[in-house]
Design a protein around this motif. Structure first.
Motif, PDB file in Angstrom:
ATOM      1  N   ILE A  44       0.836  -1.201   0.000  1.00 27.17           N
ATOM      2  CA  ILE A  44       0.000   0.000   0.000  1.00 27.17           C
ATOM      3  C   ILE A  44       0.874   1.255   0.000  1.00 27.17           C
ATOM      4  CG2 ILE A  44      -1.544   1.352   1.493  1.00 27.17           C
ATOM      5  CD1 ILE A  44      -3.021  -1.283   2.069  1.00 27.17           C
ATOM      6  N   GLU A  45       1.967   1.236   0.754  1.00 26.98           N
ATOM      7  CA  GLU A  45       2.877   2.387   0.754  1.00 26.98           C
ATOM      8  C   GLU A  45       3.416   2.658  -0.645  1.00 26.98           C
ATOM      9  OE1 GLU A  45       5.977   2.195   3.664  1.00 26.98           O
ATOM     10  OE2 GLU A  45       4.568   1.718   5.275  1.00 26.98           O
ATOM     11  N   GLU A  46       3.807   1.605  -1.361  1.00 30.36           N
ATOM     12  CA  GLU A  46       4.326   1.765  -2.720  1.00 30.36           C
ATOM     13  C   GLU A  46       3.248   2.288  -3.674  1.00 30.36           C
ATOM     14  OE1 GLU A  46       7.512   1.487  -3.738  1.00 30.36           O
ATOM     15  OE2 GLU A  46       7.975   1.156  -1.632  1.00 30.36           O
ATOM     16  N   VAL A  47       2.064   1.725  -3.582  1.00 34.03           N
ATOM     17  CA  VAL A  47       0.959   2.166  -4.447  1.00 34.03           C
ATOM     18  C   VAL A  47       0.619   3.621  -4.157  1.00 34.03           C
ATOM     19  CG1 VAL A  47      -1.515   1.857  -4.879  1.00 34.03           C
ATOM     20  CG2 VAL A  47       0.002  -0.129  -4.821  1.00 34.03           C
ATOM     21  N   ILE A  50       2.923   6.010  -5.906  1.00 37.01           N
ATOM     22  CA  ILE A  50       2.734   6.081  -7.355  1.00 37.01           C
ATOM     23  C   ILE A  50       1.360   6.622  -7.734  1.00 37.01           C
ATOM     24  CG2 ILE A  50       2.642   4.704  -9.478  1.00 37.01           C
ATOM     25  CD1 ILE A  50       4.644   2.766  -8.057  1.00 37.01           C
ATOM     26  N   TYR A  51       0.299   6.116  -7.078  1.00 40.73           N
ATOM     27  CA  TYR A  51      -1.061   6.420  -7.516  1.00 40.73           C
ATOM     28  C   TYR A  51      -1.868   7.289  -6.561  1.00 40.73           C
ATOM     29  CZ  TYR A  51      -0.109   2.690 -10.824  1.00 40.73           C
ATOM     30  OH  TYR A  51       0.446   1.915 -11.808  1.00 40.73           O
ATOM     31  N   GLY A  52      -1.379   7.528  -5.384  1.00 36.59           N
ATOM     32  CA  GLY A  52      -2.070   8.400  -4.447  1.00 36.59           C
ATOM     33  C   GLY A  52      -2.862   7.658  -3.382  1.00 36.59           C
ATOM     34  N   CYS A  58      -8.468   1.996  -1.407  1.00 27.72           N
ATOM     35  CA  CYS A  58      -9.283   0.978  -2.087  1.00 27.72           C
ATOM     36  C   CYS A  58      -8.686  -0.414  -1.910  1.00 27.72           C
ATOM     37  CB  CYS A  58      -9.414   1.294  -3.573  1.00 27.72           C
ATOM     38  SG  CYS A  58     -10.440   2.721  -3.923  1.00 27.72           S
ATOM     39  N   ILE A  59      -7.375  -0.503  -2.012  1.00 23.26           N
ATOM     40  CA  ILE A  59      -6.712  -1.803  -1.853  1.00 23.26           C
ATOM     41  C   ILE A  59      -6.930  -2.338  -0.444  1.00 23.26           C
ATOM     42  CG2 ILE A  59      -4.471  -2.960  -1.760  1.00 23.26           C
ATOM     43  CD1 ILE A  59      -3.593  -1.056  -4.016  1.00 23.26           C
ATOM     44  N   ARG A  60      -6.742  -1.500   0.559  1.00 26.08           N
ATOM     45  CA  ARG A  60      -6.909  -1.931   1.949  1.00 26.08           C
ATOM     46  C   ARG A  60      -8.351  -2.371   2.195  1.00 26.08           C
ATOM     47  NH1 ARG A  60      -5.005   2.122   4.346  1.00 26.08           N
ATOM     48  NH2 ARG A  60      -2.929   1.330   4.790  1.00 26.08           N
ATOM     49  N   ASP A  61      -9.314  -1.600   1.711  1.00 29.92           N
ATOM     50  CA  ASP A  61     -10.723  -1.954   1.912  1.00 29.92           C
ATOM     51  C   ASP A  61     -11.072  -3.272   1.239  1.00 29.92           C
ATOM     52  OD1 ASP A  61     -11.003   0.376   3.329  1.00 29.92           O
ATOM     53  OD2 ASP A  61     -11.989   1.470   1.704  1.00 29.92           O
ATOM     54  N   PHE A  62     -10.495  -3.512   0.070  1.00 29.57           N
ATOM     55  CA  PHE A  62     -10.775  -4.752  -0.656  1.00 29.57           C
ATOM     56  C   PHE A  62     -10.124  -5.949   0.016  1.00 29.57           C
ATOM     57  CE2 PHE A  62      -9.759  -7.869  -3.974  1.00 29.57           C
ATOM     58  CZ  PHE A  62     -11.041  -8.155  -4.421  1.00 29.57           C
ATOM     59  N   ARG A  63      -8.874  -5.793   0.460  1.00 29.00           N
ATOM     60  CA  ARG A  63      -8.132  -6.925   1.040  1.00 29.00           C
ATOM     61  C   ARG A  63      -8.485  -7.189   2.500  1.00 29.00           C
ATOM     62  NH1 ARG A  63      -6.419 -10.590  -1.857  1.00 29.00           N
ATOM     63  NH2 ARG A  63      -4.940 -11.090  -0.241  1.00 29.00           N
ATOM     64  N   ARG A  64      -8.931  -6.184   3.215  1.00 28.52           N
ATOM     65  CA  ARG A  64      -9.290  -6.346   4.621  1.00 28.52           C
ATOM     66  C   ARG A  64     -10.673  -5.732   4.860  1.00 28.52           C
ATOM     67  NH1 ARG A  64      -5.384  -8.893   3.853  1.00 28.52           N
ATOM     68  NH2 ARG A  64      -3.515  -9.126   5.123  1.00 28.52           N
ATOM     69  N   PRO A  65     -11.716  -6.377   4.321  1.00 22.43           N
ATOM     70  CA  PRO A  65     -13.056  -5.800   4.481  1.00 22.43           C
ATOM     71  C   PRO A  65     -13.479  -5.778   5.950  1.00 22.43           C
ATOM     72  CG  PRO A  65     -13.186  -8.000   3.544  1.00 22.43           C
ATOM     73  CD  PRO A  65     -11.729  -7.638   3.611  1.00 22.43           C
ATOM     74  N   LYS A  66     -14.230  -4.762   6.294  1.00 23.23           N
ATOM     75  CA  LYS A  66     -14.733  -4.639   7.656  1.00 23.23           C
ATOM     76  C   LYS A  66     -15.938  -5.564   7.819  1.00 23.23           C
ATOM     77  CE  LYS A  66     -13.205   0.075   8.141  1.00 23.23           C
ATOM     78  NZ  LYS A  66     -13.526   1.421   7.793  1.00 23.23           N
TER      79      LYS A  66
END
Length: 107
Positions: A44-47, A50-52, A58-66
């Motif tokens: 996530i830090e790398e993304v 590069i992408y903001g 979005c990646i965190r929410d998708f990979r670790r849904p609440k």
């Protein structure tokens, strides 16, 4: 044990101390989860660079849904009850329950 995704010994000991059954299996599972979380955060830090911030969130929410809130769980169960009631000749009315649940906050 100097690898960046190796859990610190104190954390491994904490996991072992809090578990009474099958310590090895649970410790291994928690260690794998901890390592996966470390890897996810590194990615996530790398993304983010590069992408903001929006992309990384979005990646965190998708990979670790609440987990679903209590309200969301109740609404889901109500939908299941409504589906079952459709197959019965006499059924109850649940729309008032649904409307009441929808007015509650999502926490």
């Amino acid at each position: 044990m100097n690898h960046p995704i190796t859990p610190p010994p104190e954390l491994v000991q904490q996991w072992a101390d809090t578990l009474a059954w099958s310590k090895d299996q649970v410790v291994f599972t928690r260690a794998a989860q901890w390592g996966a979380d470390q890897e996810l955060e590194a990615c996530i830090e790398e993304v983010q660079v590069i992408y903001g911030e929006a992309s990384s969130a979005c990646i965190r929410d998708f990979r670790r849904p609440k987990p679903l809130s209590l309200k969301e769980q109740a609404l889901e169960q109500l939908r299941e009850v409504n589906a079952m009631l459709q197959f019965q000749t006499t059924g109850g009315e649940t729309s008032a329950i649904r409307r009441a649940l929808e007015t509650l906050p999502n926490d």
